[in-house]
Design a protein around this motif. Structure first.
Motif, short mmCIF file in Angstrom:
data_model
loop_
_atom_site.label_atom_id
_atom_site.label_comp_id
_atom_site.label_asym_id
_atom_site.label_seq_id
_atom_site.Cartn_x
_atom_site.Cartn_y
_atom_site.Cartn_z
N ALA A 194 25.27 -17.92 -16.17
CA ALA A 194 26.58 -18.62 -16.09
C ALA A 194 26.50 -20.00 -16.12
O ALA A 194 25.81 -20.82 -15.64
CB ALA A 194 27.47 -17.94 -14.86
N GLY A 195 27.36 -20.72 -17.14
CA GLY A 195 27.57 -22.27 -17.06
C GLY A 195 26.19 -22.81 -17.52
O GLY A 195 25.90 -23.86 -17.39
N GLY A 196 25.23 -22.08 -18.32
CA GLY A 196 24.20 -22.63 -18.74
C GLY A 196 22.87 -22.59 -17.75
O GLY A 196 21.80 -23.21 -18.14
N TYR A 197 23.07 -21.87 -16.83
CA TYR A 197 22.06 -21.63 -15.64
C TYR A 197 21.96 -20.11 -15.42
O TYR A 197 22.67 -19.13 -15.85
CB TYR A 197 22.42 -22.37 -14.43
CG TYR A 197 22.53 -23.87 -14.63
CD1 TYR A 197 21.66 -24.78 -14.66
CD2 TYR A 197 24.00 -24.04 -14.87
CE1 TYR A 197 21.67 -25.94 -14.86
CE2 TYR A 197 24.11 -25.59 -15.19
CZ TYR A 197 23.10 -26.60 -15.11
OH TYR A 197 23.05 -27.94 -15.30
N ASN A 198 20.79 -19.79 -14.84
CA ASN A 198 20.52 -18.42 -14.60
C ASN A 198 20.72 -18.37 -13.04
O ASN A 198 20.26 -18.85 -12.18
CB ASN A 198 18.85 -17.92 -14.73
CG ASN A 198 18.97 -17.90 -16.40
OD1 ASN A 198 19.63 -17.70 -17.17
ND2 ASN A 198 17.57 -18.20 -16.90
N TRP A 199 21.30 -17.05 -12.70
CA TRP A 199 21.62 -16.88 -11.34
C TRP A 199 21.12 -15.63 -11.00
O TRP A 199 21.09 -14.57 -11.72
CB TRP A 199 22.87 -16.90 -11.02
CG TRP A 199 23.81 -18.31 -11.66
CD1 TRP A 199 24.11 -18.55 -12.86
CD2 TRP A 199 23.94 -19.50 -11.06
NE1 TRP A 199 24.61 -19.79 -12.94
CE2 TRP A 199 24.44 -20.41 -11.87
CE3 TRP A 199 23.88 -19.92 -9.59
CZ2 TRP A 199 24.96 -21.73 -11.35
CZ3 TRP A 199 24.26 -21.26 -9.28
CH2 TRP A 199 24.74 -22.01 -10.09
N THR A 200 21.29 -15.29 -9.31
CA THR A 200 21.06 -14.02 -8.97
C THR A 200 21.97 -13.50 -7.88
O THR A 200 22.24 -14.50 -7.00
CB THR A 200 19.55 -13.91 -8.50
OG1 THR A 200 18.60 -14.16 -9.40
CG2 THR A 200 19.06 -12.26 -7.91
N LEU A 201 22.52 -12.79 -7.84
CA LEU A 201 23.47 -11.98 -6.68
C LEU A 201 22.68 -11.25 -5.54
O LEU A 201 21.62 -10.44 -5.90
CB LEU A 201 24.38 -11.08 -7.23
CG LEU A 201 25.39 -10.29 -6.17
CD1 LEU A 201 26.17 -11.65 -5.40
CD2 LEU A 201 26.28 -9.47 -6.90
N VAL A 202 22.62 -11.83 -4.29
CA VAL A 202 21.90 -11.53 -3.27
C VAL A 202 22.74 -10.70 -2.16
O VAL A 202 23.59 -11.54 -1.83
CB VAL A 202 20.97 -12.62 -2.49
CG1 VAL A 202 20.13 -12.03 -1.57
CG2 VAL A 202 20.11 -13.31 -3.81
N VAL A 203 22.35 -9.74 -1.44
CA VAL A 203 23.17 -8.81 -1.02
C VAL A 203 22.24 -8.63 0.42
O VAL A 203 21.16 -7.92 0.12
CB VAL A 203 23.81 -7.57 -1.51
CG1 VAL A 203 24.51 -6.68 -0.51
CG2 VAL A 203 24.53 -7.88 -2.79
N TYR A 204 22.85 -8.70 1.62
CA TYR A 204 22.26 -8.47 2.75
C TYR A 204 22.82 -7.39 3.57
O TYR A 204 24.18 -7.51 4.25
CB TYR A 204 21.94 -9.73 3.93
CG TYR A 204 21.02 -10.65 3.30
CD1 TYR A 204 19.79 -10.85 4.05
CD2 TYR A 204 21.24 -11.83 2.33
CE1 TYR A 204 18.89 -11.76 3.69
CE2 TYR A 204 20.23 -12.70 2.14
CZ TYR A 204 19.03 -12.74 2.81
OH TYR A 204 18.10 -13.71 2.47
#
Length: 383
Positions: free
Chosen positions: A115-125
């Protein structure tokens, strides 16, 4: 004598070897006992497997800066329900209770997404991020892959909106902050430690956990780009000479429908007063019509407008009251529609003009005036 000396040396060497062997065994026994003791203590305290050093550093680096709930007021957090699905990433789970019951699986990380030229990770606790004071709550975060940052000092500003599907409502519960989140190599994870109480989330009657063990999370990550164009709007309310007076001689002899004053300049723009002696529109045949026009030589962009506040007057030449009407309008360029001229179809009635006792027409002279009170200016960058 020589033989006795050799025997003595042999005995000493044998004793030395026995001492080394004994010390080694004792060290091994002590190390084994210590390891067993540590293992037992970990099991008694409910501790899990020991993580390697690299993994521990990664987790702590994220957890230390996980949320900013502690330093923003509750009014900065916006919660609600919406129909639209997550636009950036969706995470559906069919075995969520397994994570809720796990002692060691404190969080779930999605695969990387862009997203937006960057890599991300969704983190769930599932049971909350305890390091971030999230015990008893469902916690949601987004982590940036800092390898996508081109420089150590680079910062990425992102708007985050987290989603949880509610089957009862057939909508998504959302939570977001009114401010942007600032990511860098030292602050790689941001989010909310208190999204929903765990008891609220896992109660099937509330609609978040449905069909036995199913749920859905999502996130929108918006990385706004810096603006390349801008504009500056200002209004001037003080002018060196705000009035323009037009003296119309031989008023009774005017035969044309429309007359224009000379061009005058106020507020950096050129203007004309327009009068229609026979009236226009609703004033035709019964009243003088008068308008303030932006001069035809003024060139404005198609989207450009000028705010004007002014007073139009027919002056009384007998020291009585003037006829005055207020203008408060947006002007556009003469080549972009009819918004370049504002005024009144029925400014003053013919009966008042012809009544010499009223003092508006004296010696066949009519005097009209405009007084500018405010004129706007918009500057565009780049020009």
């Amino acid at each position: 004598m020589t033989n006795h000396y050799k025997n003595t040396i042999s005995v000493v060497y044998l004793l030395f070897c026995l001492f080394i062997t004994s010390a080694s065994a004792r060290s091994s026994l002590i190390r084994q006992f210590t390891d067993d003791l540590n293992t037992n203590l970990q099991q008694e305290n409910g501790a899990g497997p020991i993580q390697n050093l690299d993994e521990t550093h990664y987790l702590n680096n994220n957890q230390e800066i996980a949320s900013r709930d502690y330093k923003v007021s509750a009014s900065n957090t916006v919660k609600g329900l919406r129909d639209r699905r997550p636009a950036t990433y969706s995470l559906k789970m069919e075995s969520f209770n397994t994570l809720l019951k796990s002692t060691y699986a404190e969080r779930y990380e999605s695969r990387p997404f862009s997203a937006g030229g960057y890599n991300w990770t969704l983190v769930v606790y599932p049971n909350g991020n305890k390091v971030d004071s999230g015990s008893g709550y469902l916690s949601l975060y987004v982590a940036i892959d800092n390898s996508t940052l081109v420089a150590a000092h680079q910062e990425v500003y992102a708007d985050l909106r987290f989603y949880i599907f509610n089957k009862n409502e057939r909508k998504y519960f959302t939570i977001q902050d009114t401010d942007v989140w600032r990511f860098n190599v030292f602050k790689t994870m941001w989010g909310f430690s208190h999204v929903l109480p765990v008891d609220t989330f896992k109660d099937p009657t509330n609609g978040y956990l449905y069909d036995g063990d199913h749920c859905e999370f999502g996130v929108d990550v918006i990385v706004p780009s810096l603006f390349e164009k801008s504009e500056l709007f200002t209004v001037t309310e003080k002018f060196d000479n705000p009035r323009f007076t037009w003296t119309i001689r031989g008023f009774s002899t005017l035969l044309k429908d429309t007359y224009y004053s000379d061009v005058f300049s106020i507020g950096g723009r050129s203007w004309n007063i327009q009068v229609s002696p026979n009236g226009r529109g609703t004033g035709e045949g019964k009243a003088l019509s008068m308008y303030l026009n932006l001069n035809v030589n003024e060139k404005l962009r198609p989207y450009e407008k000028i705010y004007v506040r002014a007073k139009l007057r027919v002056l009384n030449q007998s020291q009585l009251s003037n006829i005055e009407r207020q203008l408060d309008n947006w002007y556009n360029g003469p080549e972009h529609g009819r918004g370049y001229s504002w005024g009144y179809h029925e400014f003053i009635s013919f009966s008042d003009l012809r009544d010499t006792s009223k003092g508006f027409v004296v010696n066949d002279v009519l005097m009209v005036q405009v007084e500018m009170e405010a004129i706007s200016l918009t500057k565009y960058f780049p020009n």
